[in-house]
Scaffold this active site. Structure first.
Site, PDB file in Angstrom:
ATOM      1  N   CYS A 114       0.817  -1.221   0.000  1.00  0.00           N
ATOM      2  CA  CYS A 114       0.000   0.000   0.000  1.00  0.00           C
ATOM      3  C   CYS A 114       0.851   1.271   0.000  1.00  0.00           C
ATOM      4  CB  CYS A 114      -0.940   0.016   1.191  1.00  0.00           C
ATOM      5  SG  CYS A 114      -2.116  -1.329   1.154  1.00  0.00           S
ATOM      6  N   HIS A 243      -3.615   7.239   2.470  1.00  0.00           N
ATOM      7  CA  HIS A 243      -3.962   5.915   1.931  1.00  0.00           C
ATOM      8  C   HIS A 243      -5.336   5.553   2.472  1.00  0.00           C
ATOM      9  CE1 HIS A 243      -4.057   1.812   0.882  1.00  0.00           C
ATOM     10  NE2 HIS A 243      -3.793   1.342   2.086  1.00  0.00           N
ATOM     11  N   ASN A 273     -10.156  -0.137  -0.355  1.00  0.00           N
ATOM     12  CA  ASN A 273      -8.696  -0.007  -0.288  1.00  0.00           C
ATOM     13  C   ASN A 273      -8.110  -0.509  -1.607  1.00  0.00           C
ATOM     14  OD1 ASN A 273      -5.962  -0.351   0.150  1.00  0.00           O
ATOM     15  ND2 ASN A 273      -6.186  -1.262   2.184  1.00  0.00           N
TER      16      ASN A 273
HETATM   17  N1  ACO Z   1     -18.421  -8.819   9.037  1.00  0.00           N
HETATM   18  C1  ACO Z   1     -18.833  -9.056  10.297  1.00  0.00           C
HETATM   19  N2  ACO Z   1     -18.017  -9.339  11.315  1.00  0.00           N
HETATM   20  C2  ACO Z   1     -16.706  -9.364  11.039  1.00  0.00           C
HETATM   21  C3  ACO Z   1     -16.185  -9.113   9.761  1.00  0.00           C
HETATM   22  C4  ACO Z   1     -17.102  -8.841   8.746  1.00  0.00           C
HETATM   23  N3  ACO Z   1     -16.713  -8.574   7.472  1.00  0.00           N
HETATM   24  N4  ACO Z   1     -14.850  -9.201   9.805  1.00  0.00           N
HETATM   25  C5  ACO Z   1     -14.499  -9.474  11.073  1.00  0.00           C
HETATM   26  N5  ACO Z   1     -15.636  -9.591  11.825  1.00  0.00           N
HETATM   27  C6  ACO Z   1     -15.729  -9.893  13.246  1.00  0.00           C
HETATM   28  C7  ACO Z   1     -14.523 -10.607  13.785  1.00  0.00           C
HETATM   29  O1  ACO Z   1     -14.602 -11.990  13.553  1.00  0.00           O
HETATM   30  C8  ACO Z   1     -14.595 -10.254  15.258  1.00  0.00           C
HETATM   31  O2  ACO Z   1     -15.558 -11.090  15.864  1.00  0.00           O
HETATM   32  P1  ACO Z   1     -15.314 -11.661  17.358  1.00  0.00           P
HETATM   33  O3  ACO Z   1     -15.278 -10.441  18.237  1.00  0.00           O
HETATM   34  O4  ACO Z   1     -16.502 -12.539  17.582  1.00  0.00           O
HETATM   35  O5  ACO Z   1     -14.003 -12.383  17.300  1.00  0.00           O
HETATM   36  C9  ACO Z   1     -15.161  -8.833  15.255  1.00  0.00           C
HETATM   37  O6  ACO Z   1     -15.785  -8.670  13.963  1.00  0.00           O
HETATM   38  C10 ACO Z   1     -14.127  -7.755  15.447  1.00  0.00           C
HETATM   39  O7  ACO Z   1     -13.003  -8.013  14.596  1.00  0.00           O
HETATM   40  P2  ACO Z   1     -11.760  -7.056  14.549  1.00  0.00           P
HETATM   41  O8  ACO Z   1     -10.745  -7.623  13.595  1.00  0.00           O
HETATM   42  O9  ACO Z   1     -11.299  -6.756  15.938  1.00  0.00           O
HETATM   43  O10 ACO Z   1     -12.429  -5.738  13.924  1.00  0.00           O
HETATM   44  P3  ACO Z   1     -11.794  -4.317  13.716  1.00  0.00           P
HETATM   45  O11 ACO Z   1     -12.616  -3.301  14.363  1.00  0.00           O
HETATM   46  O12 ACO Z   1     -10.317  -4.288  13.985  1.00  0.00           O
HETATM   47  O13 ACO Z   1     -11.976  -4.094  12.137  1.00  0.00           O
HETATM   48  C11 ACO Z   1     -10.613  -4.111  10.156  1.00  0.00           C
HETATM   49  C12 ACO Z   1     -11.324  -4.947  11.219  1.00  0.00           C
HETATM   50  C13 ACO Z   1     -11.680  -3.345   9.394  1.00  0.00           C
HETATM   51  C14 ACO Z   1      -9.863  -5.039   9.217  1.00  0.00           C
HETATM   52  C15 ACO Z   1      -9.628  -3.109  10.822  1.00  0.00           C
HETATM   53  O14 ACO Z   1      -8.876  -3.776  11.805  1.00  0.00           O
HETATM   54  C16 ACO Z   1      -8.672  -2.447   9.848  1.00  0.00           C
HETATM   55  O15 ACO Z   1      -9.065  -1.656   8.996  1.00  0.00           O
HETATM   56  N6  ACO Z   1      -7.359  -2.712  10.001  1.00  0.00           N
HETATM   57  C17 ACO Z   1      -6.320  -2.010   9.230  1.00  0.00           C
HETATM   58  C18 ACO Z   1      -6.195  -2.527   7.838  1.00  0.00           C
HETATM   59  C19 ACO Z   1      -5.055  -1.830   7.137  1.00  0.00           C
HETATM   60  O16 ACO Z   1      -4.819  -0.654   7.318  1.00  0.00           O
HETATM   61  N7  ACO Z   1      -4.280  -2.558   6.324  1.00  0.00           N
HETATM   62  C20 ACO Z   1      -3.095  -1.969   5.725  1.00  0.00           C
HETATM   63  C21 ACO Z   1      -3.224  -1.827   4.287  1.00  0.00           C
HETATM   64  S1  ACO Z   1      -3.579  -3.336   3.425  1.00  0.00           S
HETATM   65  C22 ACO Z   1      -2.155  -3.796   2.546  1.00  0.00           C
HETATM   66  O17 ACO Z   1      -1.077  -3.358   2.761  1.00  0.00           O
HETATM   67  C23 ACO Z   1      -2.333  -4.861   1.462  1.00  0.00           C
END
Ligand code: ACO
Length: 316
Positions: A114, A243, A273
């Site tokens: 990214c 980003h 993204n």
């Molecule tokens: N729908 C419903 N529930 C979901 C989903 C979904 N699509 N995905 C995860 N959940 C659930 C999980 O299983 C978890 O359930 P549990 O509590 O029963 O275990 C709950 O939701 C919370 O999951 P988290 O992973 O803690 O959710 P979070 O608030 O962190 O959001 C997300 C996840 C959106 C991925 C976030 O962490 C994020 O944006 N992270 C950064 C991503 C990023 O910046 N990546 C870098 C660039 S990518 C690259 O370089 C290729």
């Protein structure tokens, strides 16, 4: 003194839109969860005949038109992509062939994920500043849909396809003021393109929550470092061009810079993204809608697999 200026911008998005409601039918998720946790409503998906090279070509044509140059004027093509049509020939070489040119350097930057566009901008800036290149075409182009596991709800809701481009050239006034690049391979396991089993297609694997926390901390420190290097204050910045990974990360970055959200380019609601394409896509949208104007100071930042992260502070 020579500075690097953005002479023109361009972008391309595939026609097909994939909404959160359609994703509800594919994996165990809801529109509400996706919007609340990420800010994403829909994303674009490349057609079967679209590749990083075909999308890059469209974005590049727009950027060259805006810059008032033709492909023959290019000294270098850099394509930031983690989803090239082929590992080699590079996407940049495929573009040379599409443009019917041969007299410039051309390579892909595959490994900064990214942050690829920021890494590319920093490299291009060195070549222009030291007089070794006049016109550089820098593109971020990604077919993220090709490396997503469409059965994994934790990642497949996040990504989209598209391309953004800039033409960079020399100027006797800034331009790019400074760039800052970082990487830390110790976090290699929390975000990667990996195969689940031997010989299986590699897909994005991410411990989203860990990446989220690291991103917020590292980008906050990066702003301080970038402003100090540029001898500027937060109040000098007109726009944050981040980003587009998660609206909550972006809000936190805007707060850190004491900028209202009206001064932050947002495309992830419609595009998701798009990895290395997200910054040039957001920049082009803001330039074409006349939000970002000539002379304004922009902070660009990105964070992604590696982990690799970086920033650029520039006068548009
Ligand atoms: N729908 C419903 N529930 C979901 C989903 C979904 N699509 N995905 C995860 N959940 C659930 C999980 O299983 C978890 O359930 P549990 O509590 O029963 O275990 C709950 O939701 C919370 O999951 P988290 O992973 O803690 O959710 P979070 O608030 O962190 O959001 C997300 C996840 C959106 C991925 C976030 O962490 C994020 O944006 N992270 C950064 C991503 C990023 O910046 N990546 C870098 C660039 S990518 C690259 O370089 C290729």
């Amino acid at each position: 003194m020579i500075y690097t200026k953005i002479l023109g911008t361009g972008s391309y998005l595939p026609e097909k839109i994939l909404t959160n409601f359609e994703l509800e039918k594919m994996v165990d998720t809801t529109n509400e969860w996706i919007v609340e946790r990420t800010g994403i409503h829909e994303r674009r998906i490349a057609a079967s005949n679209e590749t990083a090279a075909t999308m890059a070509e469209q974005a590049a044509k727009q950027a060259m038109l805006a810059a008032g140059i033709s492909a023959r004027d290019l000294d270098m093509i850099i394509v930031a992509t983690t989803t090239p049509e082929k590992v080699f020939p590079s996407t940049a070489c495929l573009l040379q062939q599409r443009f019917g040119i041969a007299n410039c350097a051309a390579f892909d930057l595959n490994s900064a994920a990214c942050s690829g566009f920021i890494y590319g901008l920093s490299i291009a800036d060195q070549f222009i500043r030291n007089g070794n290149a006049k016109h550089i075409l820098l593109i971020g182009s990604e077919v993220m849909s090709s490396i997503v596991d469409w059965t994994d709800r934790t990642t497949c809701i996040l990504f989209g396809d598209g391309a953004g481009a800039v033409v960079l050239g020399p100027s006797d006034a800034p331009g790019v003021i400074c760039t800052r690049l970082h990487a830390d391979g110790n976090h290699k396991d929390i975000l990667s393109l990996s195969s689940q089993e031997k010989n299986a297609k590699p897909c994005i694997k991410m411990a989203g929550n860990s990446v989220f926390k690291l991103a917020v901390n590292m980008l906050g420190d990066l702003f301080d470092e970038t402003l100090a290097a540029a001898h500027l204050k937060k109040s000098d910045i007109h726009w944050l061009v981040p980003h587009q990974a998660n609206i909550r990360i972006i809000q936190s970055m805007a707060k850190k810079l004491e900028l209202p959200m009206e001064r932050v380019t947002i495309t992830l609601d419609k595009q998701g993204n798009t990895s290395s394409a997200s910054i040039p896509l957001a920049l082009d949208q803001a330039v074409r809608t006349r939000q970002i104007k000539r002379g304004e100071i922009l902070m660009l930042e990105a964070f992604g697999g590696g982990l690799a992260w970086g920033s650029a502070l520039l006068k548009f």
